[in-house]
Every structure is written in C-alpha cells, then in structure tokens.
Design a protein around this motif. Structure first.
Motif, PDB file in Angstrom:
ATOM      1  N   ALA A   1      98.224  24.603  33.762  1.00 35.92           N
ATOM      2  CA  ALA A   1      97.728  25.101  35.046  1.00 35.92           C
ATOM      3  C   ALA A   1      97.145  26.499  34.926  1.00 35.92           C
ATOM      4  O   ALA A   1      97.674  27.343  34.214  1.00 35.92           O
ATOM      5  N   THR A   2      96.068  26.706  35.660  1.00 37.92           N
ATOM      6  CA  THR A   2      95.476  28.031  35.824  1.00 37.92           C
ATOM      7  C   THR A   2      95.976  28.599  37.151  1.00 37.92           C
ATOM      8  O   THR A   2      96.634  27.900  37.934  1.00 37.92           O
ATOM      9  N   VAL A   3      95.627  29.839  37.420  1.00 36.82           N
ATOM     10  CA  VAL A   3      96.026  30.430  38.693  1.00 36.82           C
ATOM     11  C   VAL A   3      95.418  29.658  39.862  1.00 36.82           C
ATOM     12  O   VAL A   3      96.068  29.471  40.895  1.00 36.82           O
ATOM     13  N   SER A   4      94.208  29.180  39.712  1.00 34.85           N
ATOM     14  CA  SER A   4      93.592  28.411  40.801  1.00 34.85           C
ATOM     15  C   SER A   4      94.314  27.083  41.019  1.00 34.85           C
ATOM     16  O   SER A   4      94.466  26.634  42.161  1.00 34.85           O
ATOM     17  N   ASP A   5      94.784  26.451  39.950  1.00 32.43           N
ATOM     18  CA  ASP A   5      95.561  25.218  40.076  1.00 32.43           C
ATOM     19  C   ASP A   5      96.859  25.482  40.835  1.00 32.43           C
ATOM     20  O   ASP A   5      97.236  24.722  41.732  1.00 32.43           O
TER      21      ASP A   5
ATOM     22  N   GLU B   1     102.741  24.259  32.200  1.00 29.52           N
ATOM     23  CA  GLU B   1     102.379  25.197  31.131  1.00 29.52           C
ATOM     24  C   GLU B   1     101.350  26.160  31.709  1.00 29.52           C
ATOM     25  O   GLU B   1     100.307  25.737  32.198  1.00 29.52           O
ATOM     26  N   GLN B   2     101.675  27.443  31.695  1.00 31.52           N
ATOM     27  CA  GLN B   2     100.748  28.444  32.220  1.00 31.52           C
ATOM     28  C   GLN B   2     100.906  29.740  31.439  1.00 31.52           C
ATOM     29  O   GLN B   2     101.943  29.999  30.852  1.00 31.52           O
ATOM     30  N   ASP B   3      99.860  30.527  31.473  1.00 34.93           N
ATOM     31  CA  ASP B   3      99.861  31.826  30.810  1.00 34.93           C
ATOM     32  C   ASP B   3      99.070  32.799  31.696  1.00 34.93           C
ATOM     33  O   ASP B   3      97.949  33.170  31.375  1.00 34.93           O
ATOM     34  N   LEU B   4      99.682  33.154  32.822  1.00 32.43           N
ATOM     35  CA  LEU B   4      98.997  34.000  33.792  1.00 32.43           C
ATOM     36  C   LEU B   4      99.097  35.472  33.408  1.00 32.43           C
ATOM     37  O   LEU B   4     100.117  35.933  32.896  1.00 32.43           O
ATOM     38  N   SER B   5      98.052  36.194  33.715  1.00 35.26           N
ATOM     39  CA  SER B   5      98.062  37.642  33.522  1.00 35.26           C
ATOM     40  C   SER B   5      98.825  38.291  34.682  1.00 35.26           C
ATOM     41  O   SER B   5      99.129  37.642  35.692  1.00 35.26           O
ATOM     42  N   PHE B   6      99.095  39.568  34.565  1.00 38.04           N
ATOM     43  CA  PHE B   6      99.766  40.316  35.632  1.00 38.04           C
ATOM     44  C   PHE B   6      98.971  40.192  36.932  1.00 38.04           C
ATOM     45  O   PHE B   6      99.526  39.914  38.000  1.00 38.04           O
ATOM     46  N   THR B   7      97.665  40.383  36.851  1.00 32.88           N
ATOM     47  CA  THR B   7      96.797  40.303  38.025  1.00 32.88           C
ATOM     48  C   THR B   7      96.821  38.913  38.639  1.00 32.88           C
ATOM     49  O   THR B   7      96.839  38.766  39.875  1.00 32.88           O
ATOM     50  N   GLU B   8      96.839  37.885  37.816  1.00 36.91           N
ATOM     51  CA  GLU B   8      96.894  36.518  38.330  1.00 36.91           C
ATOM     52  C   GLU B   8      98.227  36.233  39.020  1.00 36.91           C
ATOM     53  O   GLU B   8      98.271  35.525  40.029  1.00 36.91           O
ATOM     54  N   HIS B   9      99.317  36.797  38.498  1.00 37.20           N
ATOM     55  CA  HIS B   9     100.614  36.663  39.171  1.00 37.20           C
ATOM     56  C   HIS B   9     100.562  37.309  40.549  1.00 37.20           C
ATOM     57  O   HIS B   9     101.081  36.754  41.528  1.00 37.20           O
ATOM     58  N   LEU B  10      99.952  38.483  40.641  1.00 31.76           N
ATOM     59  CA  LEU B  10      99.800  39.148  41.942  1.00 31.76           C
ATOM     60  C   LEU B  10      98.974  38.288  42.896  1.00 31.76           C
ATOM     61  O   LEU B  10      99.316  38.133  44.073  1.00 31.76           O
ATOM     62  N   GLN B  11      97.895  37.726  42.383  1.00 28.79           N
ATOM     63  CA  GLN B  11      97.021  36.872  43.183  1.00 28.79           C
ATOM     64  C   GLN B  11      97.788  35.648  43.687  1.00 28.79           C
ATOM     65  O   GLN B  11      97.670  35.270  44.860  1.00 28.79           O
ATOM     66  N   LEU B  12      98.569  35.033  42.824  1.00 30.79           N
ATOM     67  CA  LEU B  12      99.345  33.856  43.206  1.00 30.79           C
ATOM     68  C   LEU B  12     100.366  34.211  44.289  1.00 30.79           C
ATOM     69  O   LEU B  12     100.514  33.491  45.279  1.00 30.79           O
ATOM     70  N   GLY B  13     101.067  35.313  44.117  1.00 32.59           N
ATOM     71  CA  GLY B  13     102.052  35.728  45.113  1.00 32.59           C
ATOM     72  C   GLY B  13     101.422  36.003  46.465  1.00 32.59           C
ATOM     73  O   GLY B  13     101.944  35.598  47.507  1.00 32.59           O
ATOM     74  N   ALA B  14     100.282  36.684  46.468  1.00 33.95           N
ATOM     75  CA  ALA B  14      99.583  36.983  47.713  1.00 33.95           C
ATOM     76  C   ALA B  14      99.111  35.697  48.389  1.00 33.95           C
ATOM     77  O   ALA B  14      99.228  35.545  49.612  1.00 33.95           O
ATOM     78  N   HIS B  15      98.594  34.775  47.591  1.00 35.41           N
ATOM     79  CA  HIS B  15      98.123  33.507  48.149  1.00 35.41           C
ATOM     80  C   HIS B  15      99.286  32.727  48.743  1.00 35.41           C
ATOM     81  O   HIS B  15      99.185  32.185  49.854  1.00 35.41           O
TER      82      HIS B  15
ATOM     83  N   LYS C   1     109.706  33.224  33.740  1.00 36.83           N
ATOM     84  CA  LYS C   1     110.143  33.973  34.920  1.00 36.83           C
ATOM     85  C   LYS C   1     109.803  35.449  34.723  1.00 36.83           C
ATOM     86  O   LYS C   1     110.431  36.148  33.951  1.00 36.83           O
ATOM     87  N   VAL C   2     108.802  35.884  35.460  1.00 36.38           N
ATOM     88  CA  VAL C   2     108.319  37.255  35.359  1.00 36.38           C
ATOM     89  C   VAL C   2     108.730  38.059  36.588  1.00 36.38           C
ATOM     90  O   VAL C   2     109.098  39.214  36.488  1.00 36.38           O
ATOM     91  N   GLY C   3     108.635  37.450  37.764  1.00 40.01           N
ATOM     92  CA  GLY C   3     109.026  38.107  39.006  1.00 40.01           C
ATOM     93  C   GLY C   3     107.891  38.762  39.770  1.00 40.01           C
ATOM     94  O   GLY C   3     108.082  39.200  40.894  1.00 40.01           O
ATOM     95  N   VAL C   4     106.713  38.831  39.182  1.00 39.22           N
ATOM     96  CA  VAL C   4     105.591  39.518  39.825  1.00 39.22           C
ATOM     97  C   VAL C   4     105.094  38.726  41.035  1.00 39.22           C
ATOM     98  O   VAL C   4     104.907  39.293  42.121  1.00 39.22           O
ATOM     99  N   SER C   5     104.899  37.432  40.898  1.00 33.28           N
ATOM    100  CA  SER C   5     104.444  36.597  42.016  1.00 33.28           C
ATOM    101  C   SER C   5     105.459  36.621  43.148  1.00 33.28           C
ATOM    102  O   SER C   5     105.105  36.756  44.326  1.00 33.28           O
ATOM    103  N   GLU C   6     106.723  36.477  42.778  1.00 34.60           N
ATOM    104  CA  GLU C   6     107.802  36.472  43.762  1.00 34.60           C
ATOM    105  C   GLU C   6     107.815  37.782  44.555  1.00 34.60           C
ATOM    106  O   GLU C   6     107.852  37.781  45.785  1.00 34.60           O
ATOM    107  N   ARG C   7     107.769  38.884  43.865  1.00 32.80           N
ATOM    108  CA  ARG C   7     107.824  40.195  44.530  1.00 32.80           C
ATOM    109  C   ARG C   7     106.591  40.429  45.397  1.00 32.80           C
ATOM    110  O   ARG C   7     106.704  40.968  46.508  1.00 32.80           O
ATOM    111  N   ALA C   8     105.428  40.027  44.924  1.00 38.16           N
ATOM    112  CA  ALA C   8     104.205  40.186  45.714  1.00 38.16           C
ATOM    113  C   ALA C   8     104.313  39.400  47.022  1.00 38.16           C
ATOM    114  O   ALA C   8     103.918  39.899  48.088  1.00 38.16           O
ATOM    115  N   ALA C   9     104.847  38.194  46.958  1.00 30.08           N
ATOM    116  CA  ALA C   9     105.006  37.375  48.165  1.00 30.08           C
ATOM    117  C   ALA C   9     106.065  37.965  49.097  1.00 30.08           C
ATOM    118  O   ALA C   9     105.890  37.983  50.316  1.00 30.08           O
TER     119      ALA C   9
END
Length: 119
Positions: free
Chosen positions: A22-26, A54-68, A88-96
């Motif tokens: 999966a990509t961030v858009s997926d 299976e994913q390999d998101l960047s920091f920015t993509e994690h932020l984007q996913l959390g905001a979305h 488990k990075v926590g960036v998407s979770e925290r952004a949301a």
C-alpha cells in the motif's frame, strides 16, 4: 501486488481489513471507505486491521495519512488501528489525535478489540 480492502459489519464496531502493498493514497482510500461505510450504517466505532499490509511511508506521508483520517472519520466515537510492531511509528496516530480524532494504534488485534468494546 494488489492492495485489498474488506469490510465486515460487527455487533460493536465496523471492521476494515487491508492486505497487500500500500501507498499513502491506498491507505487514505481505505480509511475513506471505512469512515463512509461506518457513517452510512450508523456505526460509531471502527477497527482498521493493517496487519497484512506492506508499506514504507515517509514521515510526511504519515502526517498526511493522520490528517486525512481525522478529516474523514470526524464524528466517529472511536477508531482503532492495528499494525505490525515494526511499522508502529505513532506519527499518523498523533496527527489524527491533534485534530480531535479519538484514535489508538495497537500491535495486537485483541487489545484493539478490547479498547473498542469498552463502554
């Protein structure tokens, strides 16, 4: 490899299961599907199982996913995500969370289910 998303209506929550690469858009698309399905079916809690993703998101993509996720899931009571421990990075979770979404990320499906079924 395909990215697949399945939805199952349960007694206490809507289950959304993703599998494949999966990509961030997926992932954003899967989150949108789950949020819209929950809202239209009257479900207030969602479990997003990403253990088979299976994913390999960047920091920015994690932020984007959390905001979305915060945007599309606004109004839901609780959202739980389950990811493999190494992802488990926590960036998407925290952004949301910073945008007001009641979300927690787990590495155990049983722990996520227990949190979602609490009153």
């Amino acid at each position: 490899m395909f990215f697949n998303v399945g939805v199952q209506h349960g007694e206490h929550y809507l289950l959304v299961v993703g599998t494949g690469a999966a990509t961030v858009s997926d992932l954003c698309g899967g989150a949108s599907l789950g949020a819209v399905t929950a809202r239209l079916s009257g479900c207030r809690r969602v479990l997003i199982d990403l253990l088979g993703v299976e994913q390999d998101l960047s920091f920015t993509e994690h932020l984007q996913l959390g905001a979305h996720l915060a945007e599309v899931a606004a109004g839901l009571e609780r959202v739980a995500t389950v990811v493999p421990a190494q992802q488990k990075v926590g960036v998407s979770e925290r952004a949301a969370q910073l945008q007001g979404l009641q979300i927690k990320t787990f590495t155990s499906l049983a722990d996520a289910q227990a949190w979602l079924t609490q009153p």
